[in-house]
Design a protein around this motif. Structure first.
Motif, PDB file in Angstrom:
ATOM      1  N   THR A   3       0.814  -1.220   0.000  1.00 15.71           N
ATOM      2  CA  THR A   3       0.000   0.000   0.000  1.00 15.71           C
ATOM      3  C   THR A   3       0.843   1.262   0.000  1.00 15.71           C
ATOM      4  N   ASP A   4       2.165   1.131   0.346  1.00 16.54           N
ATOM      5  CA  ASP A   4       2.990   2.331   0.338  1.00 16.54           C
ATOM      6  C   ASP A   4       3.709   2.516  -0.992  1.00 16.54           C
ATOM      7  N   SER A  10      -4.254   7.294  -3.511  1.00 16.92           N
ATOM      8  CA  SER A  10      -5.128   7.443  -2.354  1.00 16.92           C
ATOM      9  C   SER A  10      -6.564   7.584  -2.842  1.00 16.92           C
ATOM     10  N   HIS A  11      -7.524   7.437  -1.919  1.00 13.94           N
ATOM     11  CA  HIS A  11      -8.929   7.564  -2.345  1.00 13.94           C
ATOM     12  C   HIS A  11      -9.221   8.969  -2.842  1.00 13.94           C
ATOM     13  N   ASP A  13      -7.057  10.884  -4.484  1.00 11.70           N
ATOM     14  CA  ASP A  13      -6.490  10.934  -5.833  1.00 11.70           C
ATOM     15  C   ASP A  13      -7.431  10.288  -6.843  1.00 11.70           C
TER      16      ASP A  13
END
Length: 303
Positions: A3-4, A10-11, A13
């Motif tokens: 996830t990184d 991101s949501h 984005d």
């Protein structure tokens, strides 16, 4: 992929990308689009996204506001300031002018929000707008949850849920007959919390009434309303000075404040995250007229 990873959006984005795509689709498909801009937080975020979509080129759309005559002065000042700062053309259709020349009649309750439909449709027809961007979100109200991103309106501006088109894989159908137009909702999939988180990330300026301040208000039907020329308060409705803020802004006669100590964007986000009520459910008297109040107005051409 973790996830990184730099390739994971991101949501916010994802939501931003979706909205930017919608603006560019409309620019390529329609001849005379316009953005509904009231100075409220959703229209402010919508304008911010539109400017991003076409930067560094100028925005290819004008702005349109339906002024009830009972709007909050702080919000109108912000509206004018923003249009001037970006060099945008602002069309204003006045409910008061329609009342003065007899095309509309004042409501007994003084509320003018439902009266915006006729000036809106008149402005769309006069300027031949074929696509009208609105800041409506599906989480606000059940009638708005039925809307597609591209919402076809008939030659009278009316909305028929049965004529909604499928929008699979973010493919939008803007086809319309002469006299019809399309309402476009780039923030459809956003929530109130998403909007505020995006405001925080992008450091977007808002009208000051969105943050806690001391204001003279009175209680009616469980809401704190602002006294004004629209007719409030009535006998037995004492005016008090309270620390409040607004979650949504519209006509002063039907937009309630909430008691709050949130003076920063982060504090507002924390407050919203803990709330069990949508902003319209908590603060909009015009949506309480009936269970289908919003849907009835949308069928007639409302936002």
């Amino acid at each position: 992929m973790t996830t990184d990873s730099p390739y994971v959006l991101s949501h916010l984005d994802v939501l931003e990308s979706e909205a930017v795509h919608v603006f560019r689709e409309v620019a390529g498909e329609f001849e005379r689009p316009v953005i509904l801009f009231s100075g409220g937080k959703d229209s402010v975020v919508m304008l911010h996204l539109a400017l991003k979509a076409f930067a560094p080129a100028p925005l290819p759309f004008a702005l349109l506001h339906i002024d009830t005559g009972h709007n909050f002065p702080e919000v109108l000042a912000y509206r004018d300031r923003t249009a001037a700062r970006h060099g945008l053309r602002l069309h204003v259709a006045s409910v008061q002018e329609f009342i003065d020349d007899g095309r509309l009649r004042e409501r007994p309750d003084g509320t003018r929000n439902p009266l915006q439909t006729v000036p809106l449709l008149d402005a769309i027809g006069t300027h031949r707008f074929d696509a009208v961007f609105g800041g409506g979100r599906r989480d606000e109200e059940k009638a708005r949850a039925k809307e597609r991103v591209f919402s076809l309106r008939d030659e009278f501006g009316g909305w028929d849920p049965r004529r909604q088109r499928p929008e699979l894989w973010q493919l939008y159908n803007g086809r319309h007959s002469p006299g019809e137009h399309v309402r476009v909702f780039p923030l459809s999939n956003w929530t109130e919390l998403d909007v505020w988180q995006y405001i925080a990330r992008e450091r977007i300026e808002l009208p000051e009434i969105y943050f806690a301040h001391r204001r003279e208000v009175f209680r009616r039907d469980g809401m704190w309303l602002t006294a004004g020329a629209w007719g409030g308060p009535e006998d037995g409705e004492p005016v008090e000075k309270r620390r409040v803020r607004y979650r949504t802004v519209g006509d002063m006669s039907c937009t309630g404040a909430v008691e709050s100590d949130a003076t920063t964007t982060d504090a507002v986000i924390a407050e919203i995250a803990a709330s069990r009520l949508t902003e319209r459910g908590a603060t909009r008297a015009d949506d309480r007229l009936s269970d289908a109040a919003m849907e009835d107005r949308k069928r007639e051409g409302y936002f």
